[in-house]
Design a protein around this motif. Structure first.
Motif, PDB file in Angstrom:
ATOM      1  N   GLY A 352       0.721  -1.073   0.080  1.00 38.31           N
ATOM      2  CA  GLY A 352      -0.154   0.428   0.314  1.00 38.31           C
ATOM      3  C   GLY A 352       1.169   0.700  -0.217  1.00 38.31           C
ATOM      4  O   GLY A 352       0.461   2.160   0.247  1.00 38.31           O
ATOM      5  N   GLU A 356      -0.062   3.177   3.572  1.00 38.34           N
ATOM      6  CA  GLU A 356      -0.360   2.289   4.169  1.00 38.34           C
ATOM      7  C   GLU A 356       1.071   2.518   4.987  1.00 38.34           C
ATOM      8  O   GLU A 356       0.251   2.162   6.100  1.00 38.34           O
ATOM      9  N   MET A 417      -4.687  -5.638   0.758  1.00 39.92           N
ATOM     10  CA  MET A 417      -4.176  -5.075  -0.111  1.00 39.92           C
ATOM     11  C   MET A 417      -3.401  -5.671  -1.805  1.00 39.92           C
ATOM     12  O   MET A 417      -3.367  -4.592  -2.128  1.00 39.92           O
ATOM     13  N   ASP A 421      -4.128  -3.374  -5.065  1.00 40.59           N
ATOM     14  CA  ASP A 421      -3.233  -3.276  -6.070  1.00 40.59           C
ATOM     15  C   ASP A 421      -3.510  -3.653  -7.517  1.00 40.59           C
ATOM     16  O   ASP A 421      -3.126  -3.432  -8.399  1.00 40.59           O
ATOM     17  N   LEU A 450      -7.015   1.017   6.315  1.00 41.15           N
ATOM     18  CA  LEU A 450      -6.222   0.798   5.126  1.00 41.15           C
ATOM     19  C   LEU A 450      -6.762   2.315   3.936  1.00 41.15           C
ATOM     20  O   LEU A 450      -6.129   2.444   2.580  1.00 41.15           O
TER      21      LEU A 450
END
Length: 451
Positions: A352, A356, A417, A421, A450
């Motif tokens: 992230g 992140e 994550m 992505d 997040l």
């Protein structure tokens, strides 16, 4: 940087006075138009971009007060200066209460008119800026942090590109700080005194995005109860940042291309062309050429935007910046990292990216009571990189690596994550990939901080 000449409409039923106003306005450096009464004025306003109106009070057909009332209902951001006689001050004050920007008494000097116009235009700009700032939901960002080779190269490119007028295309993974780079470009440019306006093309429904970008006139569609200023007009003189440009509907991309080529924009439901002096910076978390091949991005728009391209390296490729970024984020809380925790951060892959890192450190600071952050304050999949001593401390605590809840949390975090992505940050697609509802995904994003 050239600034578009502002257009001022002079409204007066007396030809000689109308002519005098036109000459005075041109001498002051404005483009001057004229109308003989309020109805003529409204017709001109519906056809052209007018920046300010100077109107006489007494006119046949539609007087100055009636014109003002219509403008406040249909063009609320258009300033009007009322011209009155010496004995009409009470009426002039009434006009101010109805929304007139100012009034001047005839006969007047050119300097008096210039001062009133400058004041009204300044108030208009301040109102637009305040409206925009109230709408802003962006975090406070103070600058680019990092001394890695990749960041030094990026900073150098920003300094070289910033003074130019060319469009810029920023490419980087989700969470790398594309908007921060766009702001840095704006602040280093000659446009820094004007507005930086950002819009996320993926966050706004397709049927609303056109109105957000270009604005609309009152009655342009059902629910358009009053005129709206679009982001292009709001950013005039400054910078417009189009984030996630590849998520913009392909039909709207053709209109965007025309606006970029012609430097004018028309509001929805209107036929007035508004001259623009806007620097456009676009961004995407996709490979832009791949997006062109997939039909997500028009090829001609790509080449129009991609005059200069800035690549932002993911955090996993610039480990030297992780510690600096961590210290930067924790300085706000007057909190520090232990060496063991710092080592954990260095060995994590950061799918992230910087976003992140910031979220995890905020959570860790809370768990540590804003004291020294230890590995046990970090998520399990990050804390597992701690050394033997730290591992022993972690094992002795309730947050040991054999904990099913902590391991489940780490697994969920990692899968979320990876899904985000893979889907370029698209929450709907990521939820389908994870085989959960979009509402569950949003709940977990909040739970794990997040977002």
């Amino acid at each position: 940087m050239s600034t578009p000449t502002l257009t001022i409409l002079a409204v007066d039923d007396e030809p000689n006075m109308r002519r005098l106003l036109e000459i005075s306005l041109r001498q002051a450096g404005y483009r001057a138009l004229s109308a003989g009464n309020g109805r003529e004025a409204l017709e001109i306003i519906s056809q052209q971009q007018i920046d300010l109106v100077v109107s006489d009070l007494h006119m046949p057909g539609m007087n100055g007060l009636q014109l003002l009332e219509v403008l406040r209902n249909e063009h609320e951001h258009l300033p009007l200066i009322m011209v009155t006689a010496q004995g009409e001050i009470k009426t002039a004050v009434a006009a101010m209460k109805l929304g007139a920007s100012d009034y001047i008494l005839r006969p007047f000097e050119l300097e008096t008119l210039e001062i009133a116009i400058a004041k009204a235009l300044n108030v208009k700009r301040m109102q637009q800026e305040n409206t925009f700032l109230r709408q802003m939901q962006q975090p406070d960002v103070t600058g680019l942090v990092g001394n890695s080779a990749a960041m030094q190269s990026l900073k150098q490119m920003i300094q070289q590109v910033a003074p130019e007028r060319a469009t810029v295309f920023i490419v980087g993974e989700t969470g790398t700080g594309k908007e921060l780079v766009a702001k840095a470009l704006h602040e280093a440019s000659p446009r820094h005194a004007a507005l930086f306006v950002a819009i996320n093309c993926a966050a706004i429904p397709a049927d609303m995005l056109e109105s957000e970008l270009f604005g609309h006139e009152k009655g342009a569609y059902t629910g358009a109860l009053k005129e709206r200023i679009g982001k292009f007009e709001l950013a005039n003189g400054g910078t417009l940042f189009l984030d996630e440009i590849t998520e913009m509907p392909i039909q709207l991309q053709s209109k965007l291309l025309r606006v970029l080529q012609e430097s004018v924009v028309e509001k929805l439901g209107g036929n007035r062309q508004i001259a623009l002096d806007v620097r456009v910076v676009a961004a995407t978390n996709r490979d832009p050429l791949q997006a062109v091949k997939e039909g997500k991005l028009r090829e001609d728009l790509y080449y129009r935007l991609n005059v200069m391209q800035l690549q932002i390296a993911p955090l996993r490729e610039r480990h030297d910046d992780i510690g600096l970024l961590a210290d930067f984020f924790l300085a706000k809380r007057q909190c520090q990292l232990s060496e063991e925790a710092r080592l954990c951060l260095q060995h994590y892959g950061w799918p992230g990216n910087v976003r992140e890192l910031e979220n995890i450190l905020e959570r860790a600071a809370i768990l540590a009571g804003n004291q020294l952050i230890q590995p046990q304050h970090l998520p399990a999949d990050i804390a597992q990189h701690a050394g033997p001593a730290a591992a022993e401390t972690t094992t002795s605590a309730d947050t040991n690596m054999l904990s099913i809840p902590r391991t489940t949390e780490a697994m969920e975090r990692r899968l979320i994550m990876q899904a985000l992505d893979a889907c370029q940050g698209n929450k709907t697609k990521a939820a389908k990939l994870l085989e959960i509802s979009e509402r569950s995904l949003w709940n977990k994003l909040n739970q794990y901080q997040l977002r």
